[in-house]
Design a protein around this motif. Structure first.
Motif, PDB file in Angstrom:
ATOM      1  N   ASP A 168       0.856  -1.186   0.000  1.00  0.00           N
ATOM      2  CA  ASP A 168       0.000   0.000   0.000  1.00  0.00           C
ATOM      3  C   ASP A 168       0.897   1.242   0.000  1.00  0.00           C
ATOM      4  N   THR A 169       0.828   2.026  -1.077  1.00  0.00           N
ATOM      5  CA  THR A 169       1.553   3.303  -1.169  1.00  0.00           C
ATOM      6  C   THR A 169       3.048   3.116  -0.935  1.00  0.00           C
ATOM      7  N   ILE A 170       3.690   2.354  -1.813  1.00  0.00           N
ATOM      8  CA  ILE A 170       5.101   2.036  -1.635  1.00  0.00           C
ATOM      9  C   ILE A 170       5.985   2.906  -2.519  1.00  0.00           C
ATOM     10  N   THR A 171       7.111   3.361  -1.965  1.00  0.00           N
ATOM     11  CA  THR A 171       8.154   4.080  -2.690  1.00  0.00           C
ATOM     12  C   THR A 171       9.496   3.698  -2.066  1.00  0.00           C
ATOM     13  N   CYS A 172      10.585   4.290  -2.572  1.00  0.00           N
ATOM     14  CA  CYS A 172      11.893   3.995  -2.003  1.00  0.00           C
ATOM     15  C   CYS A 172      12.833   5.172  -2.210  1.00  0.00           C
ATOM     16  N   ALA A 173      13.976   5.118  -1.539  1.00  0.00           N
ATOM     17  CA  ALA A 173      15.067   6.077  -1.720  1.00  0.00           C
ATOM     18  C   ALA A 173      16.364   5.313  -1.511  1.00  0.00           C
ATOM     19  N   THR A 174      17.463   5.823  -2.071  1.00  0.00           N
ATOM     20  CA  THR A 174      18.726   5.102  -1.971  1.00  0.00           C
ATOM     21  C   THR A 174      19.826   5.967  -1.379  1.00  0.00           C
ATOM     22  N   ASP A 175      20.726   5.293  -0.666  1.00  0.00           N
ATOM     23  CA  ASP A 175      21.896   5.909  -0.038  1.00  0.00           C
ATOM     24  C   ASP A 175      23.108   5.525  -0.879  1.00  0.00           C
ATOM     25  N   PRO A 176      23.615   6.441  -1.751  1.00  0.00           N
ATOM     26  CA  PRO A 176      24.718   6.081  -2.642  1.00  0.00           C
ATOM     27  C   PRO A 176      26.065   5.962  -1.943  1.00  0.00           C
ATOM     28  N   VAL A 183      12.889   1.596   2.054  1.00  0.00           N
ATOM     29  CA  VAL A 183      11.564   1.332   1.493  1.00  0.00           C
ATOM     30  C   VAL A 183      10.504   1.932   2.412  1.00  0.00           C
ATOM     31  N   ARG A 184       9.597   2.706   1.840  1.00  0.00           N
ATOM     32  CA  ARG A 184       8.507   3.333   2.598  1.00  0.00           C
ATOM     33  C   ARG A 184       7.179   2.797   2.078  1.00  0.00           C
ATOM     34  N   ARG A 185       6.346   2.320   2.974  1.00  0.00           N
ATOM     35  CA  ARG A 185       5.005   1.858   2.599  1.00  0.00           C
ATOM     36  C   ARG A 185       4.109   1.874   3.826  1.00  0.00           C
ATOM     37  N   LYS A 186       2.829   1.766   3.585  1.00  0.00           N
ATOM     38  CA  LYS A 186       1.884   1.743   4.691  1.00  0.00           C
ATOM     39  C   LYS A 186       1.753   0.317   5.215  1.00  0.00           C
ATOM     40  N   GLU A 187       1.948   0.176   6.517  1.00  0.00           N
ATOM     41  CA  GLU A 187       1.822  -1.128   7.182  1.00  0.00           C
ATOM     42  C   GLU A 187       0.924  -0.958   8.401  1.00  0.00           C
ATOM     43  N   SER A 188      -0.151  -1.705   8.454  1.00  0.00           N
ATOM     44  CA  SER A 188      -1.117  -1.621   9.558  1.00  0.00           C
ATOM     45  C   SER A 188      -1.574  -0.185   9.774  1.00  0.00           C
ATOM     46  N   GLY A 189      -1.772   0.524   8.667  1.00  0.00           N
ATOM     47  CA  GLY A 189      -2.289   1.887   8.728  1.00  0.00           C
ATOM     48  C   GLY A 189      -1.258   2.959   9.013  1.00  0.00           C
ATOM     49  N   LYS A 190       0.033   2.594   9.182  1.00  0.00           N
ATOM     50  CA  LYS A 190       1.078   3.567   9.486  1.00  0.00           C
ATOM     51  C   LYS A 190       2.164   3.529   8.422  1.00  0.00           C
ATOM     52  N   MET A 191       2.610   4.726   8.004  1.00  0.00           N
ATOM     53  CA  MET A 191       3.716   4.780   7.059  1.00  0.00           C
ATOM     54  C   MET A 191       4.981   4.292   7.767  1.00  0.00           C
ATOM     55  N   THR A 192       5.638   3.310   7.153  1.00  0.00           N
ATOM     56  CA  THR A 192       6.763   2.626   7.768  1.00  0.00           C
ATOM     57  C   THR A 192       7.967   2.621   6.837  1.00  0.00           C
ATOM     58  N   PHE A 193       9.147   2.846   7.411  1.00  0.00           N
ATOM     59  CA  PHE A 193      10.395   2.811   6.659  1.00  0.00           C
ATOM     60  C   PHE A 193      11.191   1.576   7.076  1.00  0.00           C
ATOM     61  N   ARG A 194      11.751   0.875   6.084  1.00  0.00           N
ATOM     62  CA  ARG A 194      12.634  -0.261   6.338  1.00  0.00           C
ATOM     63  C   ARG A 194      13.910  -0.077   5.521  1.00  0.00           C
ATOM     64  N   LEU A 195      15.058  -0.245   6.160  1.00  0.00           N
ATOM     65  CA  LEU A 195      16.350  -0.012   5.540  1.00  0.00           C
ATOM     66  C   LEU A 195      17.082  -1.326   5.293  1.00  0.00           C
ATOM     67  N   TYR A 196      17.683  -1.454   4.091  1.00  0.00           N
ATOM     68  CA  TYR A 196      18.410  -2.668   3.716  1.00  0.00           C
ATOM     69  C   TYR A 196      19.696  -2.301   2.981  1.00  0.00           C
TER      70      TYR A 196
END
Length: 323
Positions: A168-176, A183-196
């Protein structure tokens, strides 16, 4: 309009206002966090902003710039925008050279809005990461998966790999600098960021492993802000919010830094970079590393030559002081 060149420092044209307290800005609510990212320096948002370039017309003349990303290995900048004549979810990805000139573009149908994108250098090639499979065909459409494909100017995307399908509503950004993707997306109604780390991605099987951080997006301005972009460097997330305006007195564009290890807001700053632009609207963020090794926090603004002019122009500014 004239195009300015990238430079090591740029010309100081517009700084920012002073750091304001939470009481002035509204509620600053920390997001929850689960992380162990090695601590890094962060940008001092109170330092002046400098030009990267101004007045660049992208491939689609009638739509504003959205997200952007830098390939620091191959010296390329990518800026995404909605396509002219689109119902609202078809995107154009522009490639710019280091003078700020558009040198190629690709089209991605039924993708989303393009608030933020990423890029991954693979040898001499640049692989774009961008939302896809929009949930609506109009301007409200947002991506439900991330697409990865090699940028080839003038060609249709091929060999597309998809990740996080059904989001739901997913986008991303990168650290060069650290070769990471956020990765940013909505999880359980909250916008959540996960870094990999990029090294933890299995492209063939579409899986991400070894998560470095997970935080929920903090609430800023009593939750009433218009989110316009984000990026990541080391252990800090940076966001951009605000709306378009015809009067410089109405500027409400803020850059914010957030600690990925705690989910707490570290600094929030009203930026007046490019305050002389006509109908200045904040759009997109990215991290740039110059050929000389300077690391920059870049953020964009769309503009026009007059309020009633349909043509839109891309303008990018940066901050470069790390503390």
């Amino acid at each position: 309009m004239a195009q300015a060149k990238f430079s090591r420092r740029g010309v100081l044209r517009a700084g920012g206002a002073g750091l304001l307290s939470a009481g002035v800005l509204g509620t600053l609510t920390a997001g929850s966090a689960r992380a162990a990212v090695p601590a890094s320096q962060r940008f001092d948002l109170s330092e002046p902003s400098y030009d990267v370039f101004r007045g660049v017309m992208l491939d689609e003349a009638h739509h504003a710039m959205q997200g952007m990303a830098f390939d620091a290995v191959n010296r390329r900048l990518f800026i995404v925008q909605i396509r002219d004549g689109s119902s609202g979810d078809d995107l154009c990805i522009n490639q710019l050279d280091e003078s700020g000139k558009v040198v190629g573009s690709m089209h991605l149908d039924k993708a989303g809005h393009g608030v933020s994108i990423g890029v991954e250098p693979v040898g001499k090639d640049s692989y774009v990461w961008v939302e896809c499979d929009a949930d609506s065909s109009d301007d409200s459409g947002r991506g439900t998966a991330l697409a990865r494909f090699k940028f080839v100017a003038g060609a249709a995307p091929s060999g597309i790999k998809k990740f996080f399908t059904g989001s739901d509503t997913i986008t991303c950004a990168t650290d060069p600098v650290n070769s990471r993707i956020l990765v940013r997306r909505k999880e359980s109604g909250k916008m959540t960021f996960r870094l990999y780390d990029f090294s933890s991605i299995d492209v063939e099987n579409g899986t991400f492993t070894k998560e470095l951080a997970k935080i929920t997006q903090p609430t800023l301005g009593n939750g009433s802000v218009t989110f316009q972009g984000y990026t990541v460097l080391g252990s800090y997330l940076y966001t951009l919010d605000g709306t378009g305006h015809a009067d410089a007195a109405d500027i409400n564009s803020y850059v914010t830094s957030i600690d990925l290890n705690t989910g707490k807001v570290v600094e929030r700053f009203l930026t007046k970079a490019g305050k002389s632009l006509v109908y200045r609207e904040p759009e997109g963020m990215a991290i740039m590393r110059t050929s000389g090794g300077e690391v920059r926090l870049c953020f964009g603004f769309a503009s026009r030559t007059s309020v009633g002019n349909i043509n839109r122009y891309a303008n990018v500014f940066h901050k470069n002081v790390l503390i």
